[in-house]
Design an enzyme around this catalytic site. Structure first.
Site, PDB file in Angstrom:
ATOM      1  N   ARG A 116       0.820  -1.221   0.000  1.00 47.81           N
ATOM      2  CA  ARG A 116       0.000   0.000   0.000  1.00 47.81           C
ATOM      3  C   ARG A 116       0.851   1.268   0.000  1.00 47.81           C
ATOM      4  NH1 ARG A 116      -5.193  -1.026   3.900  1.00 47.81           N
ATOM      5  NH2 ARG A 116      -6.067  -2.775   2.757  1.00 47.81           N
ATOM      6  N   ASP A 135     -15.910   9.501   9.265  1.00 39.77           N
ATOM      7  CA  ASP A 135     -14.785   8.593   9.033  1.00 39.77           C
ATOM      8  C   ASP A 135     -13.500   9.395   9.189  1.00 39.77           C
ATOM      9  OD1 ASP A 135     -14.645   5.606   7.557  1.00 39.77           O
ATOM     10  OD2 ASP A 135     -12.795   6.781   7.425  1.00 39.77           O
TER      11      ASP A 135
HETATM   12  C1  LIG Z   1     -13.887  -1.747   6.982  1.00 35.23           C
HETATM   13  S1  LIG Z   1     -14.534  -0.096   6.941  1.00 35.23           S
HETATM   14  C2  LIG Z   1     -16.181  -0.368   7.565  1.00 35.23           C
HETATM   15  C3  LIG Z   1     -17.209   0.471   6.860  1.00 35.23           C
HETATM   16  C4  LIG Z   1     -18.660   0.252   7.307  1.00 35.23           C
HETATM   17  N1  LIG Z   1     -18.841   0.586   8.705  1.00 35.23           N
HETATM   18  C5  LIG Z   1     -19.070  -1.158   7.051  1.00 35.23           C
HETATM   19  O1  LIG Z   1     -19.191  -1.971   7.984  1.00 35.23           O
HETATM   20  O2  LIG Z   1     -19.288  -1.501   5.874  1.00 35.23           O
HETATM   21  C6  LIG Z   1     -13.684   0.646   8.336  1.00 35.23           C
HETATM   22  C7  LIG Z   1     -13.688   2.170   8.298  1.00 35.23           C
HETATM   23  O3  LIG Z   1     -13.257   2.655   9.568  1.00 35.23           O
HETATM   24  C8  LIG Z   1     -12.478   3.811   9.364  1.00 35.23           C
HETATM   25  N2  LIG Z   1     -11.624   4.045  10.551  1.00 35.23           N
HETATM   26  C9  LIG Z   1     -10.537   3.348  10.964  1.00 35.23           C
HETATM   27  N3  LIG Z   1     -10.012   3.895  12.058  1.00 35.23           N
HETATM   28  C10 LIG Z   1     -10.785   4.960  12.364  1.00 35.23           C
HETATM   29  C11 LIG Z   1     -10.744   5.943  13.398  1.00 35.23           C
HETATM   30  N4  LIG Z   1      -9.789   5.939  14.334  1.00 35.23           N
HETATM   31  N5  LIG Z   1     -11.692   6.909  13.396  1.00 35.23           N
HETATM   32  C12 LIG Z   1     -12.654   6.927  12.441  1.00 35.23           C
HETATM   33  N6  LIG Z   1     -12.743   6.034  11.438  1.00 35.23           N
HETATM   34  C13 LIG Z   1     -11.817   5.055  11.402  1.00 35.23           C
HETATM   35  C14 LIG Z   1     -11.697   3.505   8.098  1.00 35.23           C
HETATM   36  O4  LIG Z   1     -11.224   4.675   7.456  1.00 35.23           O
HETATM   37  C15 LIG Z   1     -12.726   2.742   7.267  1.00 35.23           C
HETATM   38  O5  LIG Z   1     -13.409   3.582   6.366  1.00 35.23           O
END
Ligand SMILES: C[S@@+](CC[C@H](N)C(=O)[O-])C[C@H]1O[C@@H](n2cnc3c(N)ncnc32)[C@H](O)[C@@H]1O
Length: 294
Positions: A54, A163
């Site tokens: 990445r 996010d």
């Molecule tokens: C795997 S996706 C899940 C998306 C959605 N909730 C779903 O279940 O389909 C995880 C998301 O969490 C966000 N994320 C990770 N760490 C975070 C943080 N500390 N604060 C806010 N968002 C975060 C990532 O950028 C990503 O978009």
């Protein structure tokens, strides 16, 4: 001698991943520590290949020749913007419309009817999609609402979508999705609440867009929202945090829920720590804050 048999100091200097750029265990540790400090995400060394692939794109773009140089850049004040790019590159944004669809069935049957009755009587209702990625989750919530309440936009019922990654927030705001991405959406909802954009895809229509506000927010930082939420979705986000951080985040969500409010978490996540005593569950990763009805 294998990498595992070498002394710790030599091992730290040897390449973890063989490739175009030198990438040592020390480099990995530095990057993992920064990601943990910034986003609460815990990276194990088994993810070294993923980190390499990445970030190699970033190194190429910046004209750097090693991860050591990249680590120095993102640790310096001059590298603040690149540190944000690093964060965006290392977060996993996988999502889908109506992912884990039993949550939307539960929302529709058990939660929304009370909220709709309340807002029709002049009250307010707030829903939060925390870690919303590119918007499929909050728009699925909004579509579920519209399926019960087509005139929802006229009432005080809103969905906040947050996010840490500004790129996915921009995608959610744009609200354009390919036809393939839209396949989980029932045809009647798609044709009613989206606008066909050429042959290639669909853009969220005005009534759907109006229900969802996108904001950049790091769950590890301060939460500026003043009011409480009737429903919080935080699914497939905490899975990337270590146990202690998860417990802390569940406690913060619990404090942000109104009495009787609902919390939906991902299928492989479990509520831990003090929040577990305050929430009741139906066993399907759906929790309700003990207290008065929603
Ligand atoms: C795997 S996706 C899940 C998306 C959605 N909730 C779903 O279940 O389909 C995880 C998301 O969490 C966000 N994320 C990770 N760490 C975070 C943080 N500390 N604060 C806010 N968002 C975060 C990532 O950028 C990503 O978009």
């Amino acid at each position: 001698m294998t990498l595992a048999q070498t002394s710790p100091s030599r091992r730290a200097e040897q390449d973890l991943v063989k490739g175009e750029f030198a990438f040592t265990a020390d480099d990995f540790r530095h990057l993992a520590a920064m990601l943990h400090a910034d986003a609460g995400i815990a990276l194990v060394e088994a993810k070294a290949n993923l980190v390499y692939s990445r970030l190699a794109k970033r190194l190429r773009k910046l004209g750097l020749d090693s991860f050591k140089a990249y680590c120095a850049l993102v640790a310096s004040p001059a590298g603040a913007e690149e540190r944000q790019n690093m964060l965006a590159a290392l977060t996993t944004n996988v999502t889908r419309f109506f992912r884990e669809d039993h949550h939307f069935g539960h929302l529709k049957a058990q939660v929304l009817p009370n909220l709709i009755a309340r807002v029709r009587q002049g009250g307010r209702a707030r829903i939060w999609s925390a870690g919303c990625s590119s918007g499929q989750e909050p728009y699925s919530i909004a579509l579920t609402l519209l399926s019960l309440m087509p005139d929802a936009g006229r009432f005080d019922i809103k969905i906040l979508a947050t996010d840490i990654d500004p790129n996915v927030i921009a995608e959610g705001r744009q609200g354009y999705y390919s036809a393939e991405t839209c396949t989980p959406i029932a045809n009647d909802l798609l044709t009613r609440w989206f606008q066909a954009t050429g042959r290639e895809g669909w853009t969220v229509g005005p009534e759907l867009r109006q229900l969802v506000s996108f904001r950049e927010l790091n769950l590890m930082g301060n939460w500026p929202m003043r009011g409480q939420f009737d429903v919080i979705f935080c699914r497939n986000v905490a899975i990337y945090f270590e146990e202690e951080t998860q417990s802390r985040i569940w406690a913060r969500f619990t404090a942000q829920l109104s009495p009787g409010g609902s919390l939906y978490i991902g299928h492989s996540e479990r509520i831990s720590g003090s929040a577990a005593d305050l929430l009741s569950t139906d066993g399907l990763t759906t929790y309700r804050l003990r207290g008065a009805g929603a």
